[in-house]
Each structure stands twice: as C-alpha cells, then as structure tokens.
Design a protein around this motif. Sequence first.
Motif, PDB file in Angstrom:
ATOM      1  N   PHE A  28      33.424  37.593  44.677  1.00 46.23           N
ATOM      2  CA  PHE A  28      32.813  36.710  44.606  1.00 46.23           C
ATOM      3  C   PHE A  28      31.065  36.944  44.918  1.00 46.23           C
ATOM      4  O   PHE A  28      30.841  38.223  45.201  1.00 46.23           O
ATOM      5  N   CYS A  29      30.724  36.844  43.662  1.00 45.90           N
ATOM      6  CA  CYS A  29      29.996  37.163  42.923  1.00 45.90           C
ATOM      7  C   CYS A  29      28.423  36.088  43.325  1.00 45.90           C
ATOM      8  O   CYS A  29      27.257  36.334  42.670  1.00 45.90           O
ATOM      9  N   GLY A  30      28.476  35.077  44.496  1.00 54.43           N
ATOM     10  CA  GLY A  30      27.724  34.041  44.787  1.00 54.43           C
ATOM     11  C   GLY A  30      27.054  33.205  42.998  1.00 54.43           C
ATOM     12  O   GLY A  30      27.954  33.068  42.238  1.00 54.43           O
ATOM     13  N   ARG A  31      25.750  34.022  42.752  1.00 56.56           N
ATOM     14  CA  ARG A  31      24.539  33.123  41.535  1.00 56.56           C
ATOM     15  C   ARG A  31      24.530  34.347  41.085  1.00 56.56           C
ATOM     16  O   ARG A  31      24.171  34.153  39.832  1.00 56.56           O
ATOM     17  N   LEU A  32      24.881  35.947  41.161  1.00 57.75           N
ATOM     18  CA  LEU A  32      24.374  36.676  40.435  1.00 57.75           C
ATOM     19  C   LEU A  32      25.178  36.509  39.037  1.00 57.75           C
ATOM     20  O   LEU A  32      24.934  36.679  37.882  1.00 57.75           O
ATOM     21  N   LEU A  66      33.190  49.328  42.138  1.00 60.74           N
ATOM     22  CA  LEU A  66      34.327  49.198  41.863  1.00 60.74           C
ATOM     23  C   LEU A  66      35.592  49.685  41.690  1.00 60.74           C
ATOM     24  O   LEU A  66      34.682  50.881  40.511  1.00 60.74           O
ATOM     25  N   PRO A  67      36.260  50.107  41.641  1.00 53.07           N
ATOM     26  CA  PRO A  67      37.360  50.565  41.513  1.00 53.07           C
ATOM     27  C   PRO A  67      37.675  50.054  39.739  1.00 53.07           C
ATOM     28  O   PRO A  67      37.345  49.577  40.097  1.00 53.07           O
ATOM     29  N   PRO A  68      38.359  51.167  39.067  1.00 56.36           N
ATOM     30  CA  PRO A  68      38.779  51.249  38.286  1.00 56.36           C
ATOM     31  C   PRO A  68      38.847  48.969  37.233  1.00 56.36           C
ATOM     32  O   PRO A  68      38.863  48.919  36.037  1.00 56.36           O
ATOM     33  N   ASP A  69      40.375  48.821  37.576  1.00 54.07           N
ATOM     34  CA  ASP A  69      40.284  48.121  37.632  1.00 54.07           C
ATOM     35  C   ASP A  69      40.624  46.493  38.148  1.00 54.07           C
ATOM     36  O   ASP A  69      40.781  45.814  38.124  1.00 54.07           O
ATOM     37  N   SER A  70      38.884  46.713  38.413  1.00 52.13           N
ATOM     38  CA  SER A  70      38.892  45.775  40.215  1.00 52.13           C
ATOM     39  C   SER A  70      37.426  45.189  39.410  1.00 52.13           C
ATOM     40  O   SER A  70      36.309  46.083  39.263  1.00 52.13           O
ATOM     41  N   PRO A  71      37.162  44.332  39.312  1.00 46.92           N
ATOM     42  CA  PRO A  71      38.106  42.660  39.900  1.00 46.92           C
ATOM     43  C   PRO A  71      38.976  42.204  38.603  1.00 46.92           C
ATOM     44  O   PRO A  71      38.691  42.238  37.491  1.00 46.92           O
ATOM     45  N   CYS A  72      40.324  41.796  39.182  1.00 50.24           N
ATOM     46  CA  CYS A  72      41.050  41.328  38.814  1.00 50.24           C
ATOM     47  C   CYS A  72      40.265  39.427  38.278  1.00 50.24           C
ATOM     48  O   CYS A  72      40.553  39.271  37.200  1.00 50.24           O
ATOM     49  N   TRP A  73      39.722  39.117  39.333  1.00 49.93           N
ATOM     50  CA  TRP A  73      39.024  37.517  39.441  1.00 49.93           C
ATOM     51  C   TRP A  73      37.598  37.752  39.404  1.00 49.93           C
ATOM     52  O   TRP A  73      37.566  38.248  40.515  1.00 49.93           O
ATOM     53  N   ILE A  74      37.020  36.591  38.870  1.00 44.61           N
ATOM     54  CA  ILE A  74      35.555  36.839  39.300  1.00 44.61           C
ATOM     55  C   ILE A  74      35.568  35.085  40.096  1.00 44.61           C
ATOM     56  O   ILE A  74      35.525  33.759  39.482  1.00 44.61           O
ATOM     57  N   ALA A  75      35.135  35.098  41.258  1.00 46.72           N
ATOM     58  CA  ALA A  75      34.785  33.720  41.454  1.00 46.72           C
ATOM     59  C   ALA A  75      32.826  33.046  42.003  1.00 46.72           C
ATOM     60  O   ALA A  75      32.045  34.055  42.431  1.00 46.72           O
ATOM     61  N   SER A  76      32.468  32.550  41.028  1.00 46.25           N
ATOM     62  CA  SER A  76      31.557  31.986  40.780  1.00 46.25           C
ATOM     63  C   SER A  76      31.046  31.607  41.677  1.00 46.25           C
ATOM     64  O   SER A  76      31.656  30.202  42.306  1.00 46.25           O
ATOM     65  N   GLY A  77      29.450  31.262  42.607  1.00 46.37           N
ATOM     66  CA  GLY A  77      29.136  30.020  43.365  1.00 46.37           C
ATOM     67  C   GLY A  77      28.052  29.714  42.837  1.00 46.37           C
ATOM     68  O   GLY A  77      27.776  28.272  43.421  1.00 46.37           O
ATOM     69  N   ALA A  78      28.259  29.346  41.498  1.00 41.81           N
ATOM     70  CA  ALA A  78      26.944  28.088  40.312  1.00 41.81           C
ATOM     71  C   ALA A  78      27.694  27.794  39.895  1.00 41.81           C
ATOM     72  O   ALA A  78      28.540  28.470  38.905  1.00 41.81           O
ATOM     73  N   LEU A  80      30.266  25.315  38.583  1.00 40.37           N
ATOM     74  CA  LEU A  80      31.974  25.854  38.395  1.00 40.37           C
ATOM     75  C   LEU A  80      32.239  24.124  37.587  1.00 40.37           C
ATOM     76  O   LEU A  80      33.260  24.289  36.273  1.00 40.37           O
ATOM     77  N   GLY A  81      31.299  23.275  36.506  1.00 43.07           N
ATOM     78  CA  GLY A  81      31.627  22.308  35.875  1.00 43.07           C
ATOM     79  C   GLY A  81      31.968  23.836  34.195  1.00 43.07           C
ATOM     80  O   GLY A  81      32.338  22.777  33.481  1.00 43.07           O
ATOM     81  N   ALA A  82      31.177  23.810  34.048  1.00 42.83           N
ATOM     82  CA  ALA A  82      31.406  24.991  32.672  1.00 42.83           C
ATOM     83  C   ALA A  82      32.807  25.863  33.239  1.00 42.83           C
ATOM     84  O   ALA A  82      33.656  26.325  31.423  1.00 42.83           O
ATOM     85  N   LEU A  83      33.564  25.993  34.114  1.00 44.93           N
ATOM     86  CA  LEU A  83      35.589  25.877  33.092  1.00 44.93           C
ATOM     87  C   LEU A  83      36.336  25.240  33.593  1.00 44.93           C
ATOM     88  O   LEU A  83      37.277  25.332  33.373  1.00 44.93           O
ATOM     89  N   ARG A  84      35.391  23.871  33.533  1.00 48.97           N
ATOM     90  CA  ARG A  84      36.366  22.914  33.847  1.00 48.97           C
ATOM     91  C   ARG A  84      37.292  22.946  34.490  1.00 48.97           C
ATOM     92  O   ARG A  84      38.630  22.724  34.126  1.00 48.97           O
ATOM     93  N   GLY A  85      37.451  22.992  35.654  1.00 45.41           N
ATOM     94  CA  GLY A  85      38.224  22.430  36.978  1.00 45.41           C
ATOM     95  C   GLY A  85      38.561  23.834  37.437  1.00 45.41           C
ATOM     96  O   GLY A  85      39.167  23.873  38.015  1.00 45.41           O
ATOM     97  N   GLY A  86      38.607  24.935  36.686  1.00 45.01           N
ATOM     98  CA  GLY A  86      38.830  26.148  37.435  1.00 45.01           C
ATOM     99  C   GLY A  86      37.670  26.391  38.020  1.00 45.01           C
ATOM    100  O   GLY A  86      37.019  26.153  38.528  1.00 45.01           O
ATOM    101  N   LYS A  87      38.468  27.127  38.858  1.00 44.39           N
ATOM    102  CA  LYS A  87      37.684  27.835  39.813  1.00 44.39           C
ATOM    103  C   LYS A  87      37.931  29.735  39.861  1.00 44.39           C
ATOM    104  O   LYS A  87      36.529  30.421  40.637  1.00 44.39           O
ATOM    105  N   LEU A  88      38.192  30.082  38.928  1.00 42.97           N
ATOM    106  CA  LEU A  88      38.377  31.841  39.010  1.00 42.97           C
ATOM    107  C   LEU A  88      37.708  31.951  36.981  1.00 42.97           C
ATOM    108  O   LEU A  88      39.125  30.888  36.458  1.00 42.97           O
ATOM    109  N   ILE A  89      37.456  32.756  37.249  1.00 39.29           N
ATOM    110  CA  ILE A  89      37.486  33.486  36.050  1.00 39.29           C
ATOM    111  C   ILE A  89      38.711  35.115  35.930  1.00 39.29           C
ATOM    112  O   ILE A  89      38.309  35.526  36.589  1.00 39.29           O
TER     113      ILE A  89
END
Length: 115
Positions: A28-32, A66-78, A80-89
Amino acid sequence: MPQPAMRAALGGGQPDDDLAGQQGDILFCGRLLSPTAPGLAAPLRTARSFHWGRWLGSLDALRRRLPPDSPCWIASGAGLGALRGGKLIKGGRALLEELDLEALAAAAASPNPAS
C-alpha cells in the motif's frame, strides 16, 4: 486467496476480481504512486506535491529495501478511477523498477514553459 479481513479492506466481503486466485504480497503506497491507466501508476507532481525530492527518494528507498520479487501488487490511495474498477495494480516490482526517478527529478528542475 487473501483472508476475509483483507478482502473487506480492499472493497467488501466478496473477492475482488484482481485478487481471485492470486497469491503474493501487496504494497500500500498511499499517494506515493497514483494510477495513471489500467495497470499503470506513477508519482504525479502537482502544486500540492511539495518536497518532490523526498518523494522520489522514498520511491528509491522502497526499491532498495524490498525483496527482489516484491511487491506482487500495488494498492494506491489515490485516483482509483484510472484503474477502471480494479483496486490493485499487478506487477508491482516491475512497475517500481521501470520508474525513471532521474528523469522525473530532471523534469522538475527544468523551467516549465507553460507557467
């Protein structure tokens, strides 16, 4: 599959399409990082993003810590409309590695002709 509490925190009691059957860690990266299109995110410099150098430094520190294969997913706090319904990247580590922090810093240092 994430625990029920994680599913609830990410948008309700039902599994999210982004999470169904997936494994891996989530940053979770907040607005970073803000979503810019489905599957993409970047630091966005605005009039309210003061301390731009610190912001970019935080991203650099994340990549190094972060470990070399981390993170698998990113959750942003800003934005989210650009993700078109998704919550994770998906592909969080690749997204972090592809950020050109030097170019972002240089662009911020150069005068803006539109001002």
